[in-house]
Write a protein that holds these residues in place. Structure first.
Motif, PDB file in Angstrom:
ATOM      1  N   ASP A 296       0.841  -1.199   0.000  1.00  0.00           N
ATOM      2  CA  ASP A 296       0.000   0.000   0.000  1.00  0.00           C
ATOM      3  C   ASP A 296       0.873   1.245   0.000  1.00  0.00           C
ATOM      4  OD1 ASP A 296      -3.011  -0.844   0.509  1.00  0.00           O
ATOM      5  OD2 ASP A 296      -1.743  -2.171   1.717  1.00  0.00           O
ATOM      6  N   LEU A 297       0.646   2.118  -0.961  1.00  0.00           N
ATOM      7  CA  LEU A 297       1.363   3.383  -1.071  1.00  0.00           C
ATOM      8  C   LEU A 297       0.366   4.537  -0.978  1.00  0.00           C
ATOM      9  CD1 LEU A 297       3.659   2.587  -4.149  1.00  0.00           C
ATOM     10  CD2 LEU A 297       4.336   2.578  -1.746  1.00  0.00           C
ATOM     11  N   THR A 298       0.727   5.573  -0.249  1.00  0.00           N
ATOM     12  CA  THR A 298      -0.114   6.762  -0.147  1.00  0.00           C
ATOM     13  C   THR A 298       0.617   7.929  -0.781  1.00  0.00           C
ATOM     14  OG1 THR A 298      -1.084   5.963   1.915  1.00  0.00           O
ATOM     15  CG2 THR A 298      -1.357   8.300   1.413  1.00  0.00           C
ATOM     16  N   VAL A 299      -0.080   8.653  -1.644  1.00  0.00           N
ATOM     17  CA  VAL A 299       0.506   9.815  -2.308  1.00  0.00           C
ATOM     18  C   VAL A 299      -0.334  11.050  -2.011  1.00  0.00           C
ATOM     19  CG1 VAL A 299       1.573   8.472  -4.153  1.00  0.00           C
ATOM     20  CG2 VAL A 299      -0.747   9.322  -4.452  1.00  0.00           C
ATOM     21  N   PRO A 300       0.260  12.236  -2.091  1.00  0.00           N
ATOM     22  CA  PRO A 300      -0.476  13.463  -1.774  1.00  0.00           C
ATOM     23  C   PRO A 300      -1.380  13.906  -2.915  1.00  0.00           C
ATOM     24  CG  PRO A 300       1.773  14.001  -2.357  1.00  0.00           C
ATOM     25  CD  PRO A 300       1.693  12.495  -2.334  1.00  0.00           C
ATOM     26  N   PHE A 301      -2.338  14.757  -2.587  1.00  0.00           N
ATOM     27  CA  PHE A 301      -3.152  15.377  -3.617  1.00  0.00           C
ATOM     28  C   PHE A 301      -2.616  16.768  -3.933  1.00  0.00           C
ATOM     29  CE2 PHE A 301      -5.543  15.604   0.480  1.00  0.00           C
ATOM     30  CZ  PHE A 301      -5.466  16.977   0.721  1.00  0.00           C
ATOM     31  N   LEU A 302      -3.060  17.328  -5.040  1.00  0.00           N
ATOM     32  CA  LEU A 302      -2.634  18.659  -5.464  1.00  0.00           C
ATOM     33  C   LEU A 302      -3.623  19.695  -4.984  1.00  0.00           C
ATOM     34  CD1 LEU A 302      -1.508  18.206  -9.187  1.00  0.00           C
ATOM     35  CD2 LEU A 302      -0.066  18.438  -7.176  1.00  0.00           C
ATOM     36  N   GLU A 303      -3.127  20.699  -4.305  1.00  0.00           N
ATOM     37  CA  GLU A 303      -3.964  21.794  -3.808  1.00  0.00           C
ATOM     38  C   GLU A 303      -3.477  23.112  -4.400  1.00  0.00           C
ATOM     39  OE1 GLU A 303      -4.368  21.853   0.426  1.00  0.00           O
ATOM     40  OE2 GLU A 303      -5.054  23.941   0.459  1.00  0.00           O
ATOM     41  N   ILE A 304      -4.375  23.864  -5.001  1.00  0.00           N
ATOM     42  CA  ILE A 304      -4.060  25.163  -5.589  1.00  0.00           C
ATOM     43  C   ILE A 304      -4.726  26.245  -4.749  1.00  0.00           C
ATOM     44  CG2 ILE A 304      -4.290  26.624  -7.642  1.00  0.00           C
ATOM     45  CD1 ILE A 304      -4.356  24.017  -9.287  1.00  0.00           C
ATOM     46  N   THR A 305      -3.961  27.259  -4.405  1.00  0.00           N
ATOM     47  CA  THR A 305      -4.454  28.329  -3.539  1.00  0.00           C
ATOM     48  C   THR A 305      -4.625  29.625  -4.331  1.00  0.00           C
ATOM     49  OG1 THR A 305      -2.254  29.133  -2.920  1.00  0.00           O
ATOM     50  CG2 THR A 305      -3.147  27.274  -1.650  1.00  0.00           C
ATOM     51  N   GLN A 306      -5.163  30.632  -3.647  1.00  0.00           N
ATOM     52  CA  GLN A 306      -5.336  31.946  -4.265  1.00  0.00           C
ATOM     53  C   GLN A 306      -3.997  32.492  -4.757  1.00  0.00           C
ATOM     54  OE1 GLN A 306      -8.399  32.885  -4.538  1.00  0.00           O
ATOM     55  NE2 GLN A 306      -8.511  35.093  -4.876  1.00  0.00           N
ATOM     56  N   ASP A 307      -2.936  32.195  -4.026  1.00  0.00           N
ATOM     57  CA  ASP A 307      -1.614  32.733  -4.368  1.00  0.00           C
ATOM     58  C   ASP A 307      -0.922  31.953  -5.485  1.00  0.00           C
ATOM     59  OD1 ASP A 307      -1.867  34.694  -2.417  1.00  0.00           O
ATOM     60  OD2 ASP A 307      -0.906  33.462  -0.876  1.00  0.00           O
ATOM     61  N   THR A 308      -1.291  30.698  -5.672  1.00  0.00           N
ATOM     62  CA  THR A 308      -0.619  29.886  -6.693  1.00  0.00           C
ATOM     63  C   THR A 308      -1.473  29.684  -7.942  1.00  0.00           C
ATOM     64  OG1 THR A 308      -1.413  27.816  -5.712  1.00  0.00           O
ATOM     65  CG2 THR A 308       0.711  28.649  -4.939  1.00  0.00           C
ATOM     66  N   LEU A 309      -2.616  30.355  -8.002  1.00  0.00           N
ATOM     67  CA  LEU A 309      -3.546  30.163  -9.115  1.00  0.00           C
ATOM     68  C   LEU A 309      -2.910  30.460 -10.468  1.00  0.00           C
ATOM     69  CD1 LEU A 309      -6.271  29.778 -10.504  1.00  0.00           C
ATOM     70  CD2 LEU A 309      -6.891  32.106  -9.770  1.00  0.00           C
ATOM     71  N   GLU A 310      -2.295  31.638 -10.600  1.00  0.00           N
ATOM     72  CA  GLU A 310      -1.766  32.032 -11.903  1.00  0.00           C
ATOM     73  C   GLU A 310      -0.680  31.068 -12.387  1.00  0.00           C
ATOM     74  OE1 GLU A 310      -3.903  35.534 -10.434  1.00  0.00           O
ATOM     75  OE2 GLU A 310      -2.480  34.146  -9.517  1.00  0.00           O
ATOM     76  N   GLU A 311       0.214  30.689 -11.502  1.00  0.00           N
ATOM     77  CA  GLU A 311       1.284  29.760 -11.881  1.00  0.00           C
ATOM     78  C   GLU A 311       0.708  28.407 -12.292  1.00  0.00           C
ATOM     79  OE1 GLU A 311       5.073  27.395  -9.842  1.00  0.00           O
ATOM     80  OE2 GLU A 311       3.914  28.838  -8.670  1.00  0.00           O
TER      81      GLU A 311
END
Length: 338
Positions: A296-311
């Motif tokens: 069993d392997l656990t990987v993270p999810f991707l989270e986009i914030t107000q500050d990283t939206l444009e990038e």
């Protein structure tokens, strides 16, 4: 773009120290197949594109003999089970599965294992003990949405929940996390729930259908692929736009940026990276190579914030999904980190 580790691991933390992989045993003659239960939204299309990109390169480099992808016509357990049985008969050495059901495919998976086939499940995982599983903490992915809203809306309010594809493990887990978050933040109440099938058009119709029966909605909690459709439904109904949690799709991020530029609209976006299929590919290759890999392997999810939206938007292909694809070195780092 932020990769949320949820205390599990950082995908690339160990890559710098693993720039040179260990010598590869001869997997050049091994054939790996992808069994996919559904392809009807942008996330699944991006997942298949990532698989083809990395798998084709691995074949061209002589790492494996084949990296073929097969998708069932309907999201049906019986159809996918028959597909897996057919792949066994075709002599594939490993089968990577995005499963229609956690338990429903276990019989076919056990048949594969008994035939000496390596089975790796991801996203929609299976529970058969002989299979490998690559999973995101989907419950936390749902819960983090409510935690974000609790920071934004101290007085709480009414929520609309848009779920994914009915009967699929991912849908159940994210929804459970959302409801757990609401249980811990009593200022919120879920006033309605619809299935958007992780698709904008389906979500728009479903939200449009339920909106007339709902009171004022302060926020919409989602599963990915449904945020833009929800926004269009609220607009068409002439209702104020609530805080809509997005799911990393290009059209969602584009709409969010337009609203941010026009009025300072704020939200967040979260989803599993479709490139997790490439991690599953390399896990299968490593097992075929005789390497020790946790079941069993656990990987993270991707989270986009107000500050990283444009990038994040700039790095997301039109019609696609914010993504992370895995190299062999990246995958070894994940395996080691787990």
């Amino acid at each position: 773009m932020k990769i949320n580790t949820i205390g599990k691991l950082c995908i690339l933390a160990a890559v710098g120290s693993m720039a040179t992989t260990s010598a590869i045993a001869d997997t050049s003659g091994k054939r790996i197949a992808l069994s996919n239960n559904y392809a009807g939204n942008s996330w699944r299309q991006a997942m298949l594109t990532s698989w083809d990109k990395v798998g084709s390169a691995a074949v061209a480099d002589g790492m494996v003999a084949a990296a073929d992808a097969f998708t069932t016509a309907e999201n049906q357990v019986t159809e996918q089970a028959a597909q897996i049985q057919n792949l066994i008969l075709q002599g594939y050495d490993a089968i990577v599965i995005n499963a229609a059901s956690p338990e429903g495919l276990n019989g076919a998976v056990k048949e594969a294992c008994d035939a000496g086939v390596v089975v790796v499940s991801f996203d929609g995982i299976v529970t058969e003990p002989c299979a490998y599983r690559i999973a995101v903490d989907f419950k936390q992915m749902g819960k983090v949405q409510v935690e974000y809203l609790a920071d934004r809306l101290s007085d709480g309010g009414n929520l609309l929940e848009i779920r994914g594809l009915a009967g699929v493990f991912v849908d159940d887990e994210i929804s459970a996390g959302i409801h757990a978050g609401v249980d811990e933040n009593k200022q919120f109440e879920i006033q309605g729930s619809v299935h958007g099938d992780w698709a904008q058009d389906v979500a728009q119709k479903a939200v449009a259908g339920i909106l007339p029966s709902l009171p004022e909605i302060k926020a919409v909690v989602t599963q990915g692929g449904d945020g833009y459709g929800a926004a269009q439904a609220f607009k068409a109904a002439g209702r104020p736009t609530p805080i809509i949690v997005m799911g990393n799709r290009h059209d969602e991020l584009t709409w969010w940026k337009e609203q941010k530029d026009a009025s300072g609209y704020e939200t967040m976006s979260v989803s599993i990276a479709p490139g997790v299929s490439t991690l599953a590919f390399w896990v299968a290759q490593q097992v075929l190579d005789g390497k020790s890999v946790p079941q069993d392997l656990t990987v993270p999810f991707l989270e986009i914030t107000q500050d990283t939206l444009e990038e994040s938007l700039a790095n997301t292909q039109a019609g696609g999904v914010a993504n992370v694809e895995y190299t062999l070195d990246d995958s070894i780092a994940v395996i080691t980190g787990n």
